[in-house]
Design an enzyme around this catalytic site. Structure first.
Site, PDB file in Angstrom:
ATOM      1  N   ALA A 138      39.144  36.442  38.307  1.00  0.00           N
ATOM      2  CA  ALA A 138      38.993  36.469  36.931  1.00  0.00           C
ATOM      3  C   ALA A 138      37.441  35.659  36.580  1.00  0.00           C
ATOM      4  O   ALA A 138      36.888  35.302  37.097  1.00  0.00           O
ATOM      5  CB  ALA A 138      40.002  35.367  36.342  1.00  0.00           C
TER       6      ALA A 138
ATOM      7  N   GLY B  41      41.852  36.562  41.315  1.00  0.00           N
ATOM      8  CA  GLY B  41      42.595  37.481  40.402  1.00  0.00           C
ATOM      9  C   GLY B  41      42.172  38.844  41.232  1.00  0.00           C
ATOM     10  O   GLY B  41      43.217  39.721  41.034  1.00  0.00           O
TER      11      GLY B  41
ATOM     12  N   GLU C 159      44.895  38.958  43.851  1.00  0.00           N
ATOM     13  CA  GLU C 159      46.236  39.037  43.021  1.00  0.00           C
ATOM     14  C   GLU C 159      46.276  40.412  42.502  1.00  0.00           C
ATOM     15  O   GLU C 159      47.532  40.847  42.362  1.00  0.00           O
ATOM     16  CB  GLU C 159      46.284  38.222  41.931  1.00  0.00           C
ATOM     17  CG  GLU C 159      46.166  36.610  42.606  1.00  0.00           C
ATOM     18  CD  GLU C 159      46.174  35.672  41.283  1.00  0.00           C
ATOM     19  OE1 GLU C 159      45.117  35.425  40.968  1.00  0.00           O
ATOM     20  OE2 GLU C 159      47.348  34.756  41.261  1.00  0.00           O
TER      21      GLU C 159
ATOM     22  N   GLU D  13      41.072  29.525  44.078  1.00  0.00           N
ATOM     23  CA  GLU D  13      41.156  28.905  42.999  1.00  0.00           C
ATOM     24  C   GLU D  13      41.480  27.408  43.023  1.00  0.00           C
ATOM     25  O   GLU D  13      40.643  26.816  42.033  1.00  0.00           O
ATOM     26  CB  GLU D  13      42.420  29.388  41.996  1.00  0.00           C
ATOM     27  CG  GLU D  13      42.236  30.718  41.575  1.00  0.00           C
ATOM     28  CD  GLU D  13      42.584  31.976  42.297  1.00  0.00           C
ATOM     29  OE1 GLU D  13      42.635  31.878  43.566  1.00  0.00           O
ATOM     30  OE2 GLU D  13      42.910  33.128  42.045  1.00  0.00           O
TER      31      GLU D  13
HETATM   32  N1  3HC Z   1      33.442  34.314  37.309  1.00  0.00           N
HETATM   33  C1  3HC Z   1      32.282  34.534  36.875  1.00  0.00           C
HETATM   34  N2  3HC Z   1      31.216  34.802  37.172  1.00  0.00           N
HETATM   35  C2  3HC Z   1      31.134  34.770  38.578  1.00  0.00           C
HETATM   36  C3  3HC Z   1      32.327  34.837  39.111  1.00  0.00           C
HETATM   37  C4  3HC Z   1      33.539  34.670  38.602  1.00  0.00           C
HETATM   38  N3  3HC Z   1      34.622  34.688  39.427  1.00  0.00           N
HETATM   39  N4  3HC Z   1      31.952  35.220  40.629  1.00  0.00           N
HETATM   40  C5  3HC Z   1      30.683  35.005  40.689  1.00  0.00           C
HETATM   41  N5  3HC Z   1      30.255  34.963  39.551  1.00  0.00           N
HETATM   42  C6  3HC Z   1      28.833  35.029  38.973  1.00  0.00           C
HETATM   43  C7  3HC Z   1      27.989  33.746  39.472  1.00  0.00           C
HETATM   44  O1  3HC Z   1      28.199  32.841  38.649  1.00  0.00           O
HETATM   45  C8  3HC Z   1      26.533  34.602  39.752  1.00  0.00           C
HETATM   46  O2  3HC Z   1      26.026  34.479  38.305  1.00  0.00           O
HETATM   47  P1  3HC Z   1      24.556  34.520  37.983  1.00  0.00           P
HETATM   48  O3  3HC Z   1      23.974  35.549  38.934  1.00  0.00           O
HETATM   49  O4  3HC Z   1      24.450  34.594  36.600  1.00  0.00           O
HETATM   50  O5  3HC Z   1      24.384  33.209  38.710  1.00  0.00           O
HETATM   51  C9  3HC Z   1      26.929  35.987  40.292  1.00  0.00           C
HETATM   52  O6  3HC Z   1      28.134  36.269  39.856  1.00  0.00           O
HETATM   53  C10 3HC Z   1      26.606  36.337  41.705  1.00  0.00           C
HETATM   54  O7  3HC Z   1      27.601  34.846  42.320  1.00  0.00           O
HETATM   55  P2  3HC Z   1      26.864  34.267  43.723  1.00  0.00           P
HETATM   56  O8  3HC Z   1      25.612  33.823  43.461  1.00  0.00           O
HETATM   57  O9  3HC Z   1      27.820  33.383  43.995  1.00  0.00           O
HETATM   58  O10 3HC Z   1      26.858  35.691  44.638  1.00  0.00           O
HETATM   59  P3  3HC Z   1      27.325  35.868  46.206  1.00  0.00           P
HETATM   60  O11 3HC Z   1      27.023  36.987  46.288  1.00  0.00           O
HETATM   61  O12 3HC Z   1      26.606  34.629  47.048  1.00  0.00           O
HETATM   62  O13 3HC Z   1      28.883  35.494  45.983  1.00  0.00           O
HETATM   63  C11 3HC Z   1      31.410  35.587  45.700  1.00  0.00           C
HETATM   64  C12 3HC Z   1      29.833  36.379  45.505  1.00  0.00           C
HETATM   65  C13 3HC Z   1      31.766  35.464  46.985  1.00  0.00           C
HETATM   66  C14 3HC Z   1      32.006  36.592  44.697  1.00  0.00           C
HETATM   67  C15 3HC Z   1      31.214  34.148  44.771  1.00  0.00           C
HETATM   68  O14 3HC Z   1      30.382  34.181  43.648  1.00  0.00           O
HETATM   69  C16 3HC Z   1      32.359  33.533  44.846  1.00  0.00           C
HETATM   70  O15 3HC Z   1      33.038  32.935  45.650  1.00  0.00           O
HETATM   71  N6  3HC Z   1      32.874  33.593  43.379  1.00  0.00           N
HETATM   72  C17 3HC Z   1      34.017  32.793  43.003  1.00  0.00           C
HETATM   73  C18 3HC Z   1      35.267  33.352  43.494  1.00  0.00           C
HETATM   74  C19 3HC Z   1      36.631  32.792  42.894  1.00  0.00           C
HETATM   75  O16 3HC Z   1      36.448  31.478  42.808  1.00  0.00           O
HETATM   76  N7  3HC Z   1      37.331  33.402  42.328  1.00  0.00           N
HETATM   77  C20 3HC Z   1      38.564  32.918  41.624  1.00  0.00           C
HETATM   78  C21 3HC Z   1      38.121  32.822  40.125  1.00  0.00           C
HETATM   79  S1  3HC Z   1      39.415  32.246  39.021  1.00  0.00           S
HETATM   80  C22 3HC Z   1      40.841  33.375  39.260  1.00  0.00           C
HETATM   81  O17 3HC Z   1      40.667  34.433  39.638  1.00  0.00           O
HETATM   82  C23 3HC Z   1      42.031  32.931  38.343  1.00  0.00           C
HETATM   83  C24 3HC Z   1      43.037  33.966  38.703  1.00  0.00           C
HETATM   84  O18 3HC Z   1      44.023  33.260  39.659  1.00  0.00           O
HETATM   85  C25 3HC Z   1      43.811  34.317  37.149  1.00  0.00           C
END
Ligand code: 3HC
Length: 704
Positions: free
Chosen positions: A62, A103, A106, A126
């Site tokens: 998400a 997500g 999921e 998360e």
């Molecule tokens: N939401 C919004 N922005 C995100 C994002 C996300 N889930 N994941 C990454 N981004 C953005 C980063 O902020 C960054 O933005 P920027 O270029 O403007 O700074 C860009 O995407 C690239 O991210 P990274 O610099 O971290 O790139 P990497 O290639 O090093 O890593 C990744 C990619 C492994 C996907 C890493 O970004 C990551 O771990 N993201 C978070 C994953 C996460 O926590 N997902 C769970 C989200 S909550 C959810 O899904 C709720 C659900 O259960 C309902």
């Protein structure tokens, strides 16, 4: 532009998620995906659906930005997409090539089959954002792999490579080559639904389902308390309990409620701030166009604890290094320490014998400086003396190739003064590692007045290769972290003089969430280190100078001599557990008498405020002076370098959340009681007056 690409192959509808950079399932993108799913549903020629991702990733989950906006009744979320897939009678498969996180995983779990390439990774991270998987993950994963394994998977929030995920049962097939073609073929061969929601929940192999209450209560005991960073963990366990005790539809509803509670919680807001602050760090004005240099080999000067730790860090990143010390005994000792560390990892099963051997071979230990002729960067980690360092750099400038970067690991000294003895100030910088360098994640990159954009860009690239979290600091005494810690330790010392026991002050810091208090930290870094700093800058350690001098005279240098502010005993906590020592309390009382400081009662709230607001006030100065680029950078330094509890978001986030007006009032009260060192920084005063925050100030600064 964000879009869902649609292709039909052999009667299978292939939907490709394309929402760069990470195919985040934002509200807007979920609406697009929902339309694509509905279109596939209503098209009779579509027998099955395969979902895949563009941009080298399946989906990062998400969109974390959406959690700060209030959805309207029209808003579509990933949950709406999953409801549509769940309701479908057509089989769905996912073809994962890259990360499928949160997500994104999921969504995969809602589909009937999961195929992935070997390089793919899956996870439900998360929890690291103070959330729980809120799109069915807490209900489907326990049904798929068992509640016990699911709890571990989600509570750790780690990512797992495809093969490991297959072993766990999360992925069905690992496919080399064209995973989309494989998924199309797979779903044509298995045209049947296999809804996880229809599976019976279970605990683990050999454990009956009536053990659920025991497993759940054990899990609650194993995670931190709600107020100490475990807020999301307890809710996650509650959601898994619902998975094993309630019908699927009720469990899903429970999960959604718990998720919404977490999204609105202060710990999650703080952790989301840390997530974005970390991603801002390398965005430094003027660096985007700079082409970083290749670092293929490194030199480390000084074979002490720091030098050895830095060499291990390089080895682990696959970069060979040469460790040089003019003292041959030190070289031999470092060699033994480093090999001993790799062998320990073999004993623990973290490395194979062969891997350890390779890592060891990548480090050359010598007392011969000519071994530096082909290195691309040299990091100096010698004794903290400007004269010694200048001699080292003058020599390095002569010996190293012209393109080689020269870096000092100093924790306080002036980078420009060191650069002045070289003919390459543009290639000179500070690379401040934290002890132990191979474990601590933080790296302060210090920019001198002549450091070029290319040098800084190379440093950030190197920091990433070394798997460090790199923060830029200007060249100022103590940079960001240590400059702030002097005020923090100073506040602790002043309270000890006012009669508060050291153990109580440390206890209050620990209750707030620090892994140790200021005095135990002083013992870990070494009383002699503080003594040296006090000699160079008496103003920064003023409240403790007398006590520090006496401790050094008494050879109480901290944990390394089994006595410092506290005593240590090998029989108590392996010699690392601080034991209060009345002798040291007496030293503080003596210092207080000499300085005319009166003993008085101080409550825990004041102890905490004096510790934390000392950090906040110094942070405000550093921000205003441009030593730190952003408030978030300061928070990252404190979380990654000093153990500030991440669920509180760092000192600057804490101050913003508490309200700068209140922070200002409290500092002014301390200034009246304890002296002008507590007077609020001008920036803090201005922000409090105008009702702004450090975060807003940072944003405005970036736009200016
Ligand atoms: N939401 C919004 N922005 C995100 C994002 C996300 N889930 N994941 C990454 N981004 C953005 C980063 O902020 C960054 O933005 P920027 O270029 O403007 O700074 C860009 O995407 C690239 O991210 P990274 O610099 O971290 O790139 P990497 O290639 O090093 O890593 C990744 C990619 C492994 C996907 C890493 O970004 C990551 O771990 N993201 C978070 C994953 C996460 O926590 N997902 C769970 C989200 S909550 C959810 O899904 C709720 C659900 O259960 C309902």
């Amino acid at each position: 532009m964000a879009q869902v690409h649609v292709n039909d192959r052999d009667g299978v509808r292939v939907l490709t998620l394309d929402n760069a950079p990470v195919n985040a399932l934002s509200f807007a993108f979920s609406a697009l995906l929902l339309s694509a799913v509905q279109a596939a549903e209503s098209d009779a020629s579509v027998k099955a659906v395969v979902i895949t991702g563009a941009n080298g990733i399946f989906s990062g989950g998400a969109d974390v930005n959406d959690f700060s906006t209030e959805p309207t009744p029209e808003t579509k979320t990933v949950r709406d997409v999953l409801l549509a897939i769940e309701a479908s009678n057509k089989p769905y498969a996912v073809a994962i090539d890259g990360n499928a996180l949160g997500g994104g995983l999921e969504l995969s779990l809602t589909c009937d089959y999961r195929l992935a390439t070997p390089k793919s990774k899956v996870g439900l991270p998360e929890i690291k954002l103070g959330l729980l998987p809120g799109a069915g993950g807490t209900q489907r994963l326990p049904r798929l792999i068992g509640a016990q394994a699911a709890l571990e998977f989600m509570l750790k929030g780690s990512t797992h490579a495809a093969e490991k995920a297959k072993t766990l049962g999360v992925i069905d097939e690992v496919v080399d080559g064209d995973v989309v073609a494989a998924a199309v073929a797979f779903i044509n061969e298995h045209p049947v639904k296999r809804r996880i929601s229809a599976m019976k929940p279970w605990i683990a192999k050999g454990i009956p389902n009536n053990a659920a209450p025991f497993i759940v209560s054990q899990a609650h005991k194993m995670v931190p308390k709600e107020q100490s960073g475990g807020f999301a963990a307890h809710k996650l366990i509650d959601a898994v309990e619902a998975a094993v005790t309630l019908p699927f539809a009720f469990g899903i509803a429970r999960e959604a409620r718990l998720f919404e509670e977490l999204v609105r919680s202060a710990p999650s807001a703080a952790l989301r701030h840390i997530f974005f602050a970390e991603r801002e760090l390398s965005k430094v004005p003027g660096l985007a166009a700079a082409e970083p240099l290749e670092i293929k080999k490194a030199g480390v000067i000084g074979a002490g604890t720091m030098g050895s730790g830095i060499a291990i860090t390089f080895a682990q990143a696959g970069i060979p290094s040469v460790v040089i010390d003019s003292n041959y005994d030190a070289v031999e000792k470092a060699k033994q320490t480093v090999f001993g560390m790799f062998m320990y990892q073999v004993q623990k099963g973290k490395l194979t014998q062969e891997q350890a051997w390779k890592l060891g071979q990548s480090i050359t230990f010598t007392d011969d400086y000519s071994a530096l002729d082909d290195v691309d960067v040299v990091i100096e980690a010698v004794f903290e003396s400007m004269d010694v360092k200048k001699q080292v750099f003058a020599k390095l400038d002569e010996l190293c190739k012209p393109s080689c970067l020269l870096a000092s690991n100093t924790s306080t000294l002036d980078i420009d003064e060191m650069a002045s003895v070289t003919k390459r100030p543009d290639k000179f910088l500070g690379l401040h590692f934290f002890v132990p360098a191979n474990i601590m994640p933080l790296l302060e990159i210090v920019r001198g007045k002549d450091t070029s954009a290319q040098t800084l860009a190379t440093a950030f690239k190197l920091g990433k290769a070394l798997r460090k979290t790199s923060v830029l600091s200007a060249n100022a005494f103590g940079f960001i972290g240590n400059r702030m810690v002097f005020d923090y330790a100073g506040a602790a010392g002043a309270m000890a003089e006012e009669g508060v026991s050291l153990a109580r002050i440390d206890g209050v810091a620990k209750a707030f969430g620090f892994p140790m208090g200021p005095f135990a930290m002083g013992d870990l870094s070494g009383i002699d280190v503080a003594w040296h700093i006090g000699k160079a800058r008496p103003d920064v350690v003023s409240a403790r100078t007398d006590v520090i001098n006496r401790l050094v005279e008494m050879k109480r240098l901290g944990q390394k001599t089994m006595a410092g502010y506290f005593k240590y005993d090998k029989a108590v906590g392996k010699g690392r557990e601080p034991i209060p020592d009345p002798e040291v309390e007496a030293l503080f009382a003596e210092a207080a008498a000499k300085a005319g400081v009166a003993k008085h009662e101080i409550d825990d709230a004041e102890i905490l405020d004096r510790l934390i607001l000392a950090l906040v006030n110094r942070g405000a100065y550093l921000l205003e002076e441009g030593v730190a680029l952003r408030a978030g950078d300061i928070d990252i330094v404190y979380v990654y370098g000093y153990g500030f509890p991440p669920h509180v978001g760092g000192p600057m986030w804490y101050a913003d959340a508490r309200g700068l007006k209140e922070v200002h009032a409290r500092l002014s009260e301390f200034a009246k009681k304890y002296g002008k060192q507590w007077e609020p920084a001008p920036l803090l005063t201005e922000l409090a007056r105008t009702g702004k925050t450090f975060a807003l100030y940072t944003k405005e600064l970036a736009h200016a």
